[in-house]
Design a protein around this motif. Structure first.
Motif, short mmCIF file in Angstrom:
data_model
loop_
_atom_site.label_atom_id
_atom_site.label_comp_id
_atom_site.label_asym_id
_atom_site.label_seq_id
_atom_site.Cartn_x
_atom_site.Cartn_y
_atom_site.Cartn_z
N ALA A 134 0.83 -1.21 0.00
CA ALA A 134 0.00 0.00 0.00
C ALA A 134 0.87 1.26 0.00
CB ALA A 134 -0.92 0.01 1.22
N PRO A 135 0.41 2.34 -0.64
CA PRO A 135 1.14 3.61 -0.59
C PRO A 135 0.84 4.33 0.72
CG PRO A 135 -0.83 3.88 -1.90
CD PRO A 135 -0.80 2.42 -1.50
N ASP A 136 1.69 5.30 1.07
CA ASP A 136 1.39 6.18 2.22
C ASP A 136 0.41 7.24 1.74
OD1 ASP A 136 2.92 5.38 4.59
OD2 ASP A 136 4.65 5.64 3.28
N LEU A 137 -0.84 7.04 2.07
CA LEU A 137 -1.86 7.91 1.49
C LEU A 137 -3.15 7.82 2.30
CD1 LEU A 137 -2.50 9.74 -0.98
CD2 LEU A 137 -3.27 7.67 -2.17
N LEU A 290 -0.16 11.16 -5.92
CA LEU A 290 -1.15 11.54 -4.90
C LEU A 290 -0.49 11.78 -3.55
CD1 LEU A 290 -4.13 9.14 -5.74
CD2 LEU A 290 -4.00 11.60 -6.13
N THR A 291 0.44 10.91 -3.20
CA THR A 291 1.14 11.09 -1.92
C THR A 291 1.88 12.43 -1.89
OG1 THR A 291 1.42 8.71 -1.63
CG2 THR A 291 2.87 10.13 -0.36
N ASN A 292 2.59 12.73 -2.96
CA ASN A 292 3.33 14.01 -3.02
C ASN A 292 2.39 15.21 -3.01
OD1 ASN A 292 5.82 12.72 -3.09
ND2 ASN A 292 5.87 12.61 -5.33
N GLU A 293 1.29 15.10 -3.75
CA GLU A 293 0.30 16.20 -3.77
C GLU A 293 -0.25 16.44 -2.36
OE1 GLU A 293 -0.69 18.28 -6.00
OE2 GLU A 293 -0.03 17.49 -7.92
N ILE A 295 1.15 15.68 0.56
CA ILE A 295 2.17 16.23 1.47
C ILE A 295 2.35 17.72 1.24
CG2 ILE A 295 4.59 16.15 2.14
CD1 ILE A 295 2.77 13.79 3.07
N VAL A 296 2.45 18.12 -0.03
CA VAL A 296 2.59 19.54 -0.35
C VAL A 296 1.40 20.33 0.18
CG1 VAL A 296 2.63 21.22 -2.25
CG2 VAL A 296 4.05 19.17 -2.37
N HIS A 297 0.22 19.76 0.00
CA HIS A 297 -1.00 20.42 0.46
C HIS A 297 -1.04 20.53 1.98
CE1 HIS A 297 -4.78 22.11 -0.71
NE2 HIS A 297 -5.49 21.28 0.06
#
Length: 614
Positions: A134-137, A290-293, A295-297
């Motif tokens: 699973a991703p970190d999300l 999605l994870t990067n988006e 985190i930035v948010h």
């Protein structure tokens, strides 16, 4: 992900997601919006398939509305080789899952508990999954948009779904993930229209195109135009993915194999190969994106969240103090507590009445200031009256000389005429003095009632009882003040001044007139001249008495005695009441409001601590 890069990634990324998940677990999203990714799409757009591929767990499938409650997916990438972990939370239920196979049925059961068999609910179901795949999300799945209800679905279910979706995507803290099927006209996609309504510039919206294997041969260029932002531009752009199809489900293709097949599909497709190379296609690139988006948010929103928490703590604390944040449940303790509040209220009344302003009040509340203004107006009014009486004295004397002359010889002056003129003129001032008294009394009652609502907010019976006591006491003290004023005006009718004072005023008046060269009496007969001078002298004395007497009476009775009497009445209100419980009964939602504010303050305080330690 493996090795040192993965460890560094975990250090940088995971804490932010864990922080927001912890804030949401506290229930902070009830107080303020938190950064999140909301997944929306038209019915049959492939939204559930997208979430399955991201989470690697099977979610409910079927015809009609499958997602009937907001579903929070908290995905955590675990260490390679560790067992799969899952947990579902909703309301007070906590269900630990042993394998991914249990997810679908448990979510269906939770949805039925919250929304019934065919309805929808805004209550959140939280699914937490920890897996090495699973991703970190963390994201929130929302019901698919439908146009026409089918079967026994409520007729307004479409409108309810849209309202539910808007409640999430209208928030500036939400990233909108719009799932769109490639084999439909993008311009007719309801989900994309809704995203454009709340995010017209496309700053928060990311488009995910599904089912590229179902498009007609030769239409690939049209799809590329969408991805290249040439049709409906989005600042975050579009990504292309391929989910498991119906044949894959029949063949029970695993999610891992489906991901391999997806990559192979893009590699072999001459049109989409470049998208894969540019990280605009495949679930692997989507999950990383999605994870990067997110985190930035989150980083962007954290300062705003901290400021909002501070402001909400301050606002809630003030509101809780206003409605009585520590009102006890026990009736005896509550009586003691309310007695203290009543005494504080009474002290505030006295401070306002005496001009001892211990804190800032608006001008409408400053009673002593109001009274002083009225007394100043009274003084000016009597100055005008004094000048008027002096000017009219000659005419009044001539009138009485003509129509009141009896058997007295010329040169004799009737004292009764002097008395009658004085009495008539002075008595005309009683009406204005009583009007001033009424105006001051009404002002005091209004201010006292306003303060009662502020001090006893939420206790309507106590407020009404206090108002009654104030009205009764005002009426009683006002009557006493009126009697004293009337008595004073009756005494003024006796026409009296100490001999020495009168003689001094008479000489002072005559000297003043001669100094100004203004013979007020003209060429009148000596007896008429004498009467006029004596009238003008006495006016000075009588008016000077009234200037002080009326304000002193009003100040004593309406400011000093009234507040003291109200204090005595209210200090005993709880002990003389036949039904103390009814007197201290709170209005309908006040107790619930207090509980809500306390819960909110508790959440906000814990959240502030989390952020301070982050």
């Amino acid at each position: 992900m493996a090795g040192l890069w993965y460890i560094e990634y975990e250090k940088k990324i995971r804490p932010y997601i864990d922080l927001i998940d912890s804030l949401r677990a506290l229930g902070l999203d009830k107080d303020l919006p938190l950064p999140t990714i909301a997944v929306i799409g038209d019915q049959s757009s492939g939204k559930s398939s997208v979430l399955e591929m991201l989470s690697e767990v099977a979610l409910p499938r079927g015809t009609g509305i499958v997602t009937r409650c907001p579903l929070e997916l908290k995905l955590k990438n675990g260490v390679q080789g560790t067992p799969w972990k899952g947990q579902i939370r909703y309301r007070d239920s906590v269900i630990t899952l042993k394998s991914p196979d249990e997810v679908e049925e448990e979510i269906k059961s939770a949805q039925e508990d919250l929304a019934g068999r065919t309805g929808i609910s805004s209550e959140l179901i939280s699914l937490q999954v920890e897996s090495s795949c699973a991703p970190d999300l963390t994201l929130i799945d929302l019901p698919g948009i439908i146009r026409v209800p089918i079967g026994d679905q409520p007729q307004d279910i479409g409108a309810k779904i849209k309202d539910l979706i808007k409640s999430y995507i209208r928030k500036e803290e939400t990233i909108i993930l719009v799932v769109i099927s490639c084999n439909v006209d993008i311009a007719t996609t309801e989900a994309l229209k809704m995203a454009q309504e709340v995010d017209p510039k496309g700053e928060r919206t990311l488009g995910v195109l599904t089912k590229p294997d179902l498009i007609d041969c030769g239409t690939e260029s049209d799809l590329l135009k969408i991805i290249n932002n040439q049709i409906i531009p989005l600042q975050k752009g579009y990504m292309l993915i391929k989910c498991r199809g119906q044949q894959d489900l029949f063949a029970k293709t695993s999610l891992a194999n489906a991901l391999e097949q997806e990559t192979e599909f893009f590699r072999k497709n001459v049109h989409f190969r470049t998208l894969l190379d540019n990280k605009l296609a495949s679930f692997q690139h989507l999950s990383t994106r999605l994870t990067n988006e997110l985190i930035v948010h989150i980083r962007k929103c954290l300062p705003v969240i901290q400021e909002t928490i501070r402001n909400n703590i301050s606002a809630n604390t003030k509101q809780l103090e206003k409605i009585g944040g520590a009102i006890p449940e026990d009736i005896q303790t509550r009586v003691h507590d309310m007695t203290s509040k009543i005494l504080i209220y009474c002290e505030e009344l006295i401070n306002l009445a005496m001009g001892d302003y211990k804190k800032e009040y608006n001008n409408e509340m400053k009673l002593y200031h109001f009274a002083r203004e009225k007394f100043a107006e009274w003084c000016k009014q009597l100055d005008v009256v004094k000048i008027k009486l002096n000017e009219e004295a000659i005419n009044m004397v001539k009138h009485h000389k003509k129509y009141s002359k009896g058997r007295e010889l010329p040169g004799f002056t009737k004292y009764t005429v002097f008395e009658a003129i004085i009495r008539d003129q002075i008595q005309e001032l009683m009406g204005p003095s009583l009007e001033m008294m009424k105006e001051l009394s009404d002002k005091i009652e209004t201010v006292f009632n306003t303060l009662a609502v502020q001090h006893f907010n939420g206790f309507p019976v106590l407020v009404n009882e206090t108002r009654c006591k104030i009205a009764e006491t005002c009426q009683k003290i006002e009557k006493e003040a009126e009697n004293v004023i009337r008595t004073n005006f009756k005494m003024e009718g006796m026409v009296y001044a100490p001999d020495a004072m009168y003689s001094y005023k008479l000489m002072e008046f005559q000297a003043h007139s001669q100094q100004k060269g203004n013979n007020l009496t003209g060429n009148l007969n000596p007896d008429v001249q004498s009467m006029v001078v004596h009238l003008q002298t006495y006016y000075q004395i009588a008016i000077d008495r009234l200037v002080q007497m009326v304000p002193m009476v009003l100040r004593y009775y309406l400011l000093q005695e009234l507040t003291n009497q109200i204090k005595l009445e209210l200090a005993q209100i709880l002990f003389h009441s036949k039904d103390v419980a009814a007197l201290l009964h709170e209005e309908g939602d006040m107790a619930a409001k207090r509980v809500s504010l306390r819960s909110s303050l508790d959440r906000l305080t814990k959240a502030r601590t989390l952020l301070m330690n982050f």
